[in-house]
Scaffold this active site. Structure first.
Site, PDB file in Angstrom:
ATOM      1  CG  HIS A 129      29.999  44.270  41.011  1.00 35.40           C
ATOM      2  ND1 HIS A 129      29.892  44.709  41.859  1.00 35.40           N
ATOM      3  CD2 HIS A 129      30.613  44.466  40.249  1.00 35.40           C
ATOM      4  CE1 HIS A 129      31.406  45.234  42.213  1.00 35.40           C
ATOM      5  NE2 HIS A 129      31.738  45.246  41.552  1.00 35.40           N
ATOM      6  CB  CYS A 140      34.244  43.294  42.377  1.00 33.53           C
ATOM      7  SG  CYS A 140      35.161  43.650  41.654  1.00 33.53           S
ATOM      8  CD  GLU A 200      26.954  43.743  43.768  1.00 34.22           C
ATOM      9  OE1 GLU A 200      27.073  42.604  43.100  1.00 34.22           O
ATOM     10  OE2 GLU A 200      27.638  44.802  43.971  1.00 34.22           O
TER      11      GLU A 200
END
Ligand code: XMP
Length: 517
Positions: free
Chosen positions: A167, A79, A169
């Site tokens: 993202h 990001c 994660e």
């Protein structure tokens, strides 16, 4: 030298999650503030740049000198991390037409790229950014898109440098773990050999070296963190560790004796101190929650200091501080959510050096280490319990009588949760206790009318609180079965003298908190 991934924290809410995902791959990682890259550490195998609340154009945006990393380590920007690298290289980052938030699907994935090995075309990812990369420098090659974002990911030719605007994660990125694995294992070459056993081995060795023949004291609370910390130190230095367990009088029913018994059976050198009388004396008539906490904190420090003073030549104070506590206190954007300083001030007062062997572990990792050290399952899976104990669950002033009433009600609720079984999809049974993050009963400063037999009663109301959560930062009220709530309510009203009404707390956090005070 411990091999590791460094995660440079640019202030994103999800930085900790990146750390967890990497650790779940059995790869050790450390989260450090964006401007604290450990250049001297020869164990570093790769670097991840996190997201950030800032745009690259913000005056306050966090910037680093990329020449510290480029050409030296594989780098993955996530990001803001990706936007910053593209922008620094001369690319263009612009405000997205509308903030790109939510699920998206990757197209035009370059599956030959090592970052996208095995990742499916069309895979779902999670986007959350206000800016977007509209142009990349000449050597930056787009390697995935979405219908709204042309450069959802890029790779820099001739370098080991990648950027993704989504993202990986976050749970909603379906193949996020695979992508992170591609980076940390295939690209960075990490061996995936970091686990509870290897953590114990290296930590015990380094504690032995650091502490030598020094004496150490540690305050036990009955909770998982301080207990695991004690077990680790016990393995490293044995009887040079003295543990002190203070009973402030506001623990759960029978807790002091049960926990002392566990500690002794685990071979710990532990002193139990019943200091309840002085806590109750100082708390008499005090209603204000913060004042109660302060009185308990101060008395705790005094008692601990007195007891530790009886041991000769103590040099170290050990604490079960864990990673989320440290990361919060490191917080670079200043948005610390909440911190509890039960024993704040103790190291300064005692002039001792601090030893915090769990400071780099997440809660679930602490539990795994506890299991590996042979700690009883009962201790490992215990719900969190606040340092000030039942004091923050008795609204209004505290008396030993009120504590006794609450202990009885709380015991019925907790034993009830332990005894009530739910059937899992695979047919196995789990106690309801393990389905909630934390549960307890609150004694309300309210009396209401009831009827028992032919008698009119005018007694207290209690509230049951049970929440689901993963880190206590946010929590939802647990949707306990009605039949279970009915049974607990009945049992409490029938068995606990002084209580004639039971309510169930259906507030989530935020905007409420888990504890009532
Ligand atoms: P809240 O009430 O803030 O609680 O939602 C979040 C978590 O922290 C625990 N808690 C405390 N723990 N000392 C502690 O050691 C305290 O003063 C304290 N206050 C709340 C709470 O039980 C929950 O797990």
């Amino acid at each position: 030298m411990q091999e590791k991934i460094i995660i440079l924290d640019f202030g994103s809410q999800t930085t900790q999650l990146i750390g967890r995902r990497v650790r779940e791959l059995n790869v050790y990682c450390e989260i450090v503030p964006y401007n604290k890259f450990p250049e001297e550490d020869s164990g570093v195998r790769g670097v991840i740049l996190s997201g950030s609340p800032f745009s690259v154009y913000d005056e306050k945006a966090f910037k680093i000198d990329l020449s510290l990393l480029r050409g030296k380590y594989p780098v993955l920007g996530i990001c803001y991390g990706a936007q910053f690298m593209a922008f620094s290289g001369g690319g263009r980052v612009e405000p997205a037409g509308s903030r790109e938030y939510g699920r998206a699907h990757l197209t035009h994935i370059d599956q030959a790229d090592p970052l996208f090995q095995g990742i499916s075309q069309g895979t779902q990812v999670w986007m959350s950014h206000g800016d977007t990369i509209t142009e990349v420098p000449a050597t930056f090659k787009p390697i995935a898109s979405t219908d709204k974002v042309r450069i959802a990911a890029y790779q820099v030719e001739g370098e080991r440098l990648w950027g993704v605007q989504f993202h990986p994660e976050v749970y909603h990125t379906e193949e996020g773990t695979e992508l992170l694995k591609n980076f940390v294992v295939d690209i960075c070459g990490c061996k995936q050999d970091w686990n509870a056993a290897s953590f114990i081995e290296t930590t015990v060795a380094s504690l032995k070296e650091r502490l030598g023949n020094d004496k150490v004291v540690l305050g036990l609370s009955g909770g998982v963190d301080s207990s695991v910390c004690a077990m680790l130190l016990n393995r490293a230095i044995g009887k040079n560790l003295t543990c002190i367990f203070v009973d402030h009088g506001m623990l759960r029913k029978n807790e002091f004796h049960e926990v002392m018994h566990h500690y002794e059976s685990m071979g710990l050198n532990v002193i139990g101190v019943d200091a309840s009388a002085r806590f109750f004396a100082d708390l008499a008539g005090v209603v204000e929650p913060e004042k109660k906490r302060k009185i308990i904190g101060k008395n705790f420090i005094d008692v601990f200091d007195e007891e530790a003073g009886k041991i000769k030549d103590v040099k170290w104070l050990a604490q079960g501080t864990i990673y989320p506590d440290c990361i919060e206190s490191l917080s670079i954007t200043g948005t610390t959510i909440k911190s509890h300083h039960n024993v704040g001030g103790l190291p300064e007062k005692m002039k001792l050096k601090l030893c915090e062997p769990l400071r780099l572990l997440f809660k679930d990792e602490v539990r795994r280490v506890g299991r590996e050290l042979g700690m009883p399952e009962h201790l490992i899976t215990r719900h969190p319990f606040p340092g000030p104990g039942l004091a923050v669950r008795i609204l209004g002033d505290i008396t030993p009588q009120k504590v006794a009433v609450l202990q009885e009600a709380d015991d019925i609720f907790i034993q009830g949760l332990r005894g009530w079984k739910v059937t899992e999809p695979d047919g196995t049974e789990t106690a309801l206790y393990h389905k909630v993050w934390q549960a307890g009963v609150i004694l309300l400063p309210v009396q209401s009318v009831g009827v028992m037999g032919d008698e009119r009663t005018y007694e207290r109301a209690v509230a049951l609180r049970a929440v689901t959560s993963t880190d206590a930062m946010t929590a939802d009220w647990a949707h306990l079965p009605y039949e279970f709530l009915a049974k607990v309510s009945n049992d409490i009203i029938n068995k606990v003298k002084g209580v004639n009404r039971v309510c169930y707390d259906i507030s989530s956090k935020p905007p409420s908190t888990i504890e009532w005070e």
